[in-house]
Design a protein around this motif. Structure first.
Motif, PDB file in Angstrom:
ATOM      1  N   ASN A  12       0.827  -1.210   0.000  1.00 21.31           N
ATOM      2  CA  ASN A  12       0.000   0.000   0.000  1.00 21.31           C
ATOM      3  C   ASN A  12       0.867   1.268   0.000  1.00 21.31           C
ATOM      4  O   ASN A  12       0.586   2.226   0.705  1.00 21.31           O
ATOM      5  N   THR A  13       1.931   1.248  -0.801  1.00 26.32           N
ATOM      6  CA  THR A  13       2.831   2.400  -0.915  1.00 26.32           C
ATOM      7  C   THR A  13       2.743   2.991  -2.316  1.00 26.32           C
ATOM      8  O   THR A  13       2.106   2.430  -3.199  1.00 26.32           O
ATOM      9  N   ASP A  14       3.415   4.107  -2.508  1.00 27.08           N
ATOM     10  CA  ASP A  14       3.439   4.810  -3.795  1.00 27.08           C
ATOM     11  C   ASP A  14       2.035   5.141  -4.287  1.00 27.08           C
ATOM     12  O   ASP A  14       1.732   5.030  -5.469  1.00 27.08           O
TER      13      ASP A  14
ATOM     14  N   SER B 274       0.248  13.013  -3.438  1.00 24.25           N
ATOM     15  CA  SER B 274       0.611  11.729  -2.840  1.00 24.25           C
ATOM     16  C   SER B 274      -0.242  11.494  -1.595  1.00 24.25           C
ATOM     17  O   SER B 274      -0.644  12.424  -0.910  1.00 24.25           O
ATOM     18  N   PHE B 275      -0.517  10.228  -1.350  1.00 21.36           N
ATOM     19  CA  PHE B 275      -1.326   9.834  -0.198  1.00 21.36           C
ATOM     20  C   PHE B 275      -0.426   9.034   0.728  1.00 21.36           C
ATOM     21  O   PHE B 275       0.061   7.961   0.370  1.00 21.36           O
ATOM     22  N   HIS B 276      -0.152   9.562   1.896  1.00 25.22           N
ATOM     23  CA  HIS B 276       0.806   8.965   2.820  1.00 25.22           C
ATOM     24  C   HIS B 276       0.177   7.836   3.642  1.00 25.22           C
ATOM     25  O   HIS B 276      -1.038   7.720   3.749  1.00 25.22           O
ATOM     26  N   GLU B 277       1.050   7.024   4.232  1.00 25.39           N
ATOM     27  CA  GLU B 277       0.612   5.872   5.016  1.00 25.39           C
ATOM     28  C   GLU B 277      -0.231   6.257   6.219  1.00 25.39           C
ATOM     29  O   GLU B 277      -1.050   5.470   6.680  1.00 25.39           O
TER      30      GLU B 277
ATOM     31  N   ASN C  11      -2.647   8.210   6.315  1.00 26.93           N
ATOM     32  CA  ASN C  11      -3.934   8.676   5.787  1.00 26.93           C
ATOM     33  C   ASN C  11      -4.037  10.191   5.671  1.00 26.93           C
ATOM     34  O   ASN C  11      -5.046  10.788   6.022  1.00 26.93           O
ATOM     35  N   ARG C  12      -2.982  10.812   5.182  1.00 32.97           N
ATOM     36  CA  ARG C  12      -3.036  12.244   4.908  1.00 32.97           C
ATOM     37  C   ARG C  12      -2.457  12.495   3.523  1.00 32.97           C
ATOM     38  O   ARG C  12      -1.631  11.730   3.031  1.00 32.97           O
TER      39      ARG C  12
END
Length: 157
Positions: free
Chosen positions: A60-62, A82-85, A87-88
């Motif tokens: 669930n990266t990139d 980009s969507f960070h781990e 959840n932001r």
């Protein structure tokens, strides 16, 4: 003592190099293509691309969102977020889309596995675009028989 990447490739098994590179973000891989001919061939190979995509989905990266700015209801500029781990969302960046034309918009028709299908009404051009590596391919214009009244996302084909 510093060793060149080519020398390192001679000592490390290809499986280890592949495993390490497949865990890196796309932006790094784009840069690392210029390390050597061997790395360029590896990174651009279908098997490596499938492995990297599979690992990205699994971990669930990139994750990146492509959005269009609406100006009076007409889509214009494209942005990458980009969507960070945790959840932001990261900072949005304007990206240049390859079918850009100043007098008409380019629409996103669909996307799959990081590829975006875009359509420019003015040139009536459809392309498959990979925004992360900034490459695209225009689809050939061939007559296609379609069922009567068939439409794609509100566009008559």
């Amino acid at each position: 003592m510093l060793t060149s990447p080519t020398t390192v490739m001679c000592y490390l098994p290809l499986e280890i190099i592949t495993a390490v590179l497949s865990r890196l973000p796309v932006k790094s891989l784009v840069r690392f293509q210029s390390v050597s001919k061997g790395w360029h061939t590896l990174i651009n190979g279908q098997d490596f691309i499938k492995l990297h995509l599979h690992r990205s989905f699994k971990s669930n990266t990139d994750r990146t969102l492509i959005a269009q700015e609406q100006n009076a209801g007409i889509p214009f500029d494209f942005f990458s977020v980009s969507f960070h781990e945790d959840n932001r969302f990261g900072k949005h960046l304007e990206i240049y889309q390859p079918l850009h034309c100043s007098n008409t918009s380019t629409d996103i028709l669909s996307c799959c596995n990081g590829l975006v299908c875009i359509y420019n009404q003015w040139g009536q051009v459809i392309a498959i675009w990979n925004p992360l590596i900034r490459k695209y391919r225009k689809l050939p214009r061939e007559p296609i028989e379609k069922p009567l009244g068939f439409q794609i996302l509100g566009l008559s084909v």
